[in-house]
Design an enzyme around this catalytic site. Structure first.
Site, PDB file in Angstrom:
ATOM      1  N   CYS A  62      -6.939   6.809  -5.925  1.00 54.62           N
ATOM      2  CA  CYS A  62      -6.445   5.595  -5.354  1.00 54.62           C
ATOM      3  C   CYS A  62      -6.258   5.840  -3.655  1.00 54.62           C
ATOM      4  CB  CYS A  62      -5.647   4.569  -6.136  1.00 54.62           C
ATOM      5  SG  CYS A  62      -5.743   3.196  -5.318  1.00 54.62           S
ATOM      6  N   GLU A  92     -12.063   1.554  -0.834  1.00 53.99           N
ATOM      7  CA  GLU A  92     -13.111   2.361  -1.718  1.00 53.99           C
ATOM      8  C   GLU A  92     -13.400   2.405  -2.593  1.00 53.99           C
ATOM      9  OE1 GLU A  92     -10.010   5.947  -1.894  1.00 53.99           O
ATOM     10  OE2 GLU A  92      -9.712   5.285   0.181  1.00 53.99           O
TER      11      GLU A  92
HETATM   12  S1  SF4 Z   1      -0.998   2.057  -7.904  1.00 55.81           S
HETATM   13 FE1  SF4 Z   1       0.768   0.750  -7.025  1.00 55.81          FE
HETATM   14  S2  SF4 Z   1       0.589   0.490  -4.467  1.00 55.81           S
HETATM   15 FE2  SF4 Z   1      -1.306   1.613  -5.575  1.00 55.81          FE
HETATM   16  S3  SF4 Z   1      -2.689   0.084  -5.689  1.00 55.81           S
HETATM   17 FE3  SF4 Z   1      -2.152   0.557  -7.554  1.00 55.81          FE
HETATM   18  S4  SF4 Z   1      -0.242  -1.545  -7.248  1.00 55.81           S
HETATM   19 FE4  SF4 Z   1      -0.748  -0.720  -5.138  1.00 55.81          FE
END
Ligand code: SF4
Length: 339
Positions: A327, A86
């Site tokens: 995310c 995404e």
């Molecule tokens: S926040 Fe942490 S677990 Fe999520 S994509 Fe980024 S590095 Fe990976």
């Protein structure tokens, strides 16, 4: 490796190895990276050369979610192997910023993040990162001026492909994005930060911090057990000095976890002496993490305390908050049949 991962020089060698004139390599590079296209059958390259070129990497827009509140668009991209990743396109006064993914899934295990819940599936190629930008530009007839590596994946965990992507995106014969307009966001992989500092490229570094205390940070971000806060801040200093740049620290405010005055004071002390900008982010809750976002008052008090101490701090504007927020959530919700 698909050929849209290659530099002009590598493509020239490719052309010559396939019985073509060297300049065909440059032609391929500009077709992929200046025109942003992969439909080689519509290029003016010789047919017999095109027929020898294997399939190119792509990231096709699979679903688009448009915010009713602002001009933000969130995308699910489909890769050639059917994997979904995404990204987000944000429209600011200064132009378009796009957040892209660097891996399918992630193995870093941050507790508040949906991207990591099924672990790492695979690394993206440089071309799959480029294609996220180029397909969006083609769909909306726009030019993306800022690229942020903050979608699914830890960029430092796919270092070589990420670095090549940044160099290809910067290439004057291609998209020609300035390194200063590229932001790489890491959860705190110290080796990667040092490696990137040695490249001597003025790429903007963002570090997800989320706590000024090692015990809490280790609970919410397992990477802290490998590289603790002291090591991380020392690496941030080295990066800032090597690139003459200011480091952005992302700090997600979690109600009752990391949003008190004491946390603000400890955060200020931790970053003292560093060219730093603190970006406060209200938490986007996910099912598997039972904490909530801090209240608006708590966020404002946290910010005021940091300002009183002399820190540079902003609260991240929530763009597209009506479309599946942070995310990893789009992919996860889609695959779970929610979207
Ligand atoms: S926040 Fe942490 S677990 Fe999520 S994509 Fe980024 S590095 Fe990976």
């Amino acid at each position: 490796m698909s050929i849209n991962n290659l530099t002009p020089e590598e493509l020239e060698a490719y052309a010559e190895a396939h019985g073509e004139k060297k300049f065909r390599g440059k032609q391929l590079f500009t077709f992929f990276n200046k025109s942003g296209r992969v439909d080689l059958e519509h290029s003016n390259l010789p047919k017999n050369f095109i027929n020898q070129i294997p399939r190119v990497d792509d990231a096709k827009i699979f679903r688009t979610y448009v915010s009713k509140l602002d001009d933000t668009k969130k995308f699910l991209f489909e890769l050639n192997d059917g994997n979904l990743i995404e990204g987000v396109l944000m429209h600011y006064k200064h132009g378009y910023s796009q957040c892209i993914s660097t891996q399918v899934g992630c193995r870093m295990g941050c507790v508040f993040c949906a991207s990591t819940k099924k672990g790492l599936v695979r690394n993206l190629t440089s071309a799959e990162m480029l294609r996220q930008v180029y397909t969006v530009e083609a769909a909306y007839h726009i030019k993306v001026s800022n690229v942020i590596l903050m979608g699914s994946g830890e960029p430092m965990d796919n270092y070589d492909n990420v670095l090549k992507f940044l160099k290809l995106l910067h290439h004057p014969q291609g998209h020609h994005t300035s390194y200063r307009n590229m932001t790489l966001s890491t959860c705190g992989v110290v080796d990667g930060i040092d490696k990137l500092a040695r490249e001597g490229l003025p790429i903007t570094l963002a570090i997800s911090l989320h706590s000024p205390y090692n015990d809490l940070r280790s609970d919410i971000m397992p990477i802290n057990r490998k590289y603790n806060l002291e090591e991380l801040i020392a690496a941030a200093k080295r990066y800032s000095e090597a690139t003459s740049s200011r480091i952005t620290f992302e700090y997600t405010l979690i109600a009752g976890e990391n949003d008190t005055r004491d946390h603000a004071v400890a955060l200020y002390s931790l970053l003292k002496g560093l060219r730093a900008h603190i970006n406060l982010i209200p938490l986007n809750a996910i099912e598997e993490y039972d904490k909530g976002r801090s209240t608006a008052e708590a966020i404002q008090s946290f910010k005021k305390e940091l300002e009183r101490l002399g820190a540079e701090v902003t609260i991240r504007r929530e763009l597209g908050s009506d479309i599946s927020a942070s995310c990893g959530q789009l992919r996860r919700n889609f695959e779970g049949g929610i979207l």
